[in-house]
Design a protein around this motif. Structure first.
Motif, PDB file in Angstrom:
ATOM      1  N   TRP A  12      -8.330  -0.073  -3.232  1.00 55.73           N
ATOM      2  CA  TRP A  12      -7.921  -0.922  -2.109  1.00 55.73           C
ATOM      3  C   TRP A  12      -9.079  -1.115  -1.133  1.00 55.73           C
ATOM      4  N   GLN A  65       0.829  -1.204   0.000  1.00 56.27           N
ATOM      5  CA  GLN A  65       0.000   0.000   0.000  1.00 56.27           C
ATOM      6  C   GLN A  65       0.865   1.258   0.000  1.00 56.27           C
ATOM      7  N   LEU A  95      -5.143   5.556  -2.238  1.00 59.04           N
ATOM      8  CA  LEU A  95      -5.279   4.093  -2.293  1.00 59.04           C
ATOM      9  C   LEU A  95      -6.592   3.680  -2.954  1.00 59.04           C
TER      10      LEU A  95
END
Length: 559
Positions: A86, A72, A83
């Motif tokens: 995700w 990440q 992100l």
């Protein structure tokens, strides 16, 4: 005849330096040199601790949680700051450890040692901030005594099991850092002027976005303490002080943290799961109380059943350190009890100590009442009882220790100094021995990563604990997307939705963890994908090879 008046030129003659001036200059010079020496010694001590904790951290082989955080952070460095795509766990670590990982990866890249370096850095930061908060507004000998007590509590984690809690992948240990920074801001509010409530709100919000636990052990206890102190002040018509500001700051931080997480998701950023903790049955409370004392002892490095895991000589060192840590744990918990009693009685004005003491009480009560009190690994759920207790030991008992250190009675003074020196020597020796004896362990499924790379296999799916570790351990040359039982199917946990796109990736193998059936089984994989071309067994792992893209047949669902 008039008299001519001539202006006289005045010359200032430098005053000669006297013996008193020379003495003052010499004293100032010695003080300056002393400060430089002290600063140099502290920097060296921090460096030694960082290296020692790094050796201890490397004994924890990287697992999928830490590897996911490394991936990440690497994605953030390459432009995906929010992100997007995700799905994280129930703890994001987004503004805290993920930023730390990204900074480390600027130097090291996405290697497994990033996890260990970050763990060592986090623990050293925890010690430094605990010492600063323990000091408070004290000066001189009292300040040193307070800081020494705090550092002593934190210096030596319990070998092996303790390292796996405080020197491992991001969990809840790092949450103590922003909370201690908040305590420092409260102590130093006079320096910040009128902006200090905003600073407290901002740091508390960051802590809660990173870890929802910060609301229960940070914002909620701060609101409780501030409200109680405010009510007592209103009742007695005493000055309100900072309690009203802190009450508003705590409440605002909770609202801002929840709003921030939702806005990030709505803006196309990461999503997080809801916390998985639930209330337990009443019949489980006695068992949870017993577990609570054991995990707290483990966090403090004083759980004796785990201290005999090494050879006889090292076990003796561990037991000696454990005995000292048991005394320090008792002092920390006593300090917490004293602070809560002072809060209830309206005595004392140390709001930071009262806040941290209530934070400990709330943390332990929630642990006992929840389903998190399952086994000894749940020590991570109450790990912040350790730094909070270290601060409380320093703030409550440090001044008394300093006074006893300077007492005029010769025999008592020297007995105290010899005792304190002996206890400190035990802790320092235990730290040195444990750091020297620590041996690194490879990441989980390292042998799987090597085998896949050696056989030119670069993309596949697999059980969670073999997924991210294979990706990071291979330097990204082999990539594994995590799956879970039943069937198997896409695992929306510490994963990116793009990994499962058959138009972008060609997955030709699946890794099964035979020790954890809930992440998938060999029979389930064969039922879903058919008979493999080949089966390879490596320790607890089974690799099934196929001649087609498995992503096209992988069942999907929304998290």
């Amino acid at each position: 005849m008039p008299t001519a008046v001539t202006a006289a030129t005045t010359t200032t003659i430098p005053r000669q330096r006297t013996a008193g001036d020379i003495g003052t200059t010499g004293t100032t010079g010695r003080r300056t040199r002393g400060r430089f020496v002290t600063a140099g010694m502290l920097v060296c001590a921090v460096a030694v601790m960082l290296l020692g904790y790094l050796r201890m951290a490397r004994t924890n082989g990287m697992n999928a949680d830490g590897a996911a955080n490394a991936l990440q952070a690497w994605d953030m460095l390459h432009g995906n700051v929010g992100l997007a795509g995700w799905t994280l766990s129930d703890v994001s670590f987004y503004p805290t450890e993920l930023v730390q990982y990204a900074l480390i990866e600027l130097v090291y890249g996405p290697s497994e040692d990033v996890v260990h370096i970050a763990a060592a850095m986090t623990y050293v930061l925890l010690i430094v901030f605990a010492a600063l908060v323990a000091r408070g507004e004290a000066t001189g000998r009292a300040a040193w005594a307070r800081m020494a007590l705090a550092v002593s509590v934190l210096l030596v984690p319990e070998a092996h099991a303790g390292w796996a809690i405080v020197l491992n992948v991001p969990d809840h240990t790092g949450t103590g850092v922003p909370l201690l920074v908040t305590a420092l801001l409260i102590d130093r509010r006079a320096v910040l002027g009128r902006w200090w409530p905003l600073a407290v709100t901002a740091v508390l919000t960051i802590a809660q976005v990173a870890d929802p636990l910060a609301m229960y052990i940070g914002a909620l206890p701060l609101a409780m303490v501030s409200a109680w102190r405010l009510l007592r002040a209103i009742w007695s018509r005493a000055p309100k002080g900072a309690d009203g500001h802190l009450l508003v700051a705590a409440a605002a931080s909770v609202a801002l943290a929840h709003a921030a997480v939702r806005l990030i998701a709505l803006a196309g950023g990461f999503r997080v799961h809801q916390p998985i903790a639930e209330f337990s049955e009443w019949e489980s409370i006695p068992q949870h109380l017993s577990m609570m004392w054991r995990v707290v002892a483990l966090d403090y490095g004083a759980y004796f059943p785990y201290l005999a895991d090494d050879g006889p000589w090292l076990t003796g060192v561990n037991y000696a350190a454990g005995a000292v840590k048991l005394l320090l744990m008792a002092a920390a918990l006593a300090a917490a009890a004293v602070s809560v009693a002072r809060l209830l009685r309206g005595r004392g004005d140390d709001r930071v100590a009262q806040w941290l003491a209530v934070g400990i009480a709330v943390n332990l009560a929630a642990f006992v009442a929840s389903t998190q009190a399952a086994d000894m690994t749940s020590a991570r759920q109450v790990v912040n009882v350790l730094p909070f207790g270290a601060v409380l030991a320093g703030r409550v008992f440090g001044d008394r220790l300093a006074a006893a250190w300077a007492q005029r009675h010769w025999a008592r003074r020297h007995a105290l100094r010899w005792s304190a020196g002996a206890l400190a020597a035990v802790l320092v020796a235990a730290f040195g021995v444990q750091a020297a004896m620590a041996r690194p362990n490879p990441a989980e499924a390292t042998e799987v990563a090597r085998w896949l790379e050696a056989h030119d296999l670069h993309y596949g799916i697999g059980a969670y604990w073999a997924s991210h570790t294979v990706t990071v351990a291979s330097g990204g040359r082999v990539r594994v997307a995590p799956v879970v039982d039943p069937m198997p199917r896409v695992f929306h946990w510490e994963s990116h939705e793009e990994w499962y796109d058959p138009q972008r990736h060609d997955a030709r193998f699946i890794i099964v963890d035979r020790s954890l059936a809930h992440y998938g089984t060999v029979s389930g994989a064969i039922e879903t994908f058919g008979m493999p071309l080949e089966r390879i067994d490596l320790d607890r792992w089974t690799i099934l090879l196929y001649n087609r893209n498995l992503l096209g047949d992988l069942p999907r669902h929304r998290p």
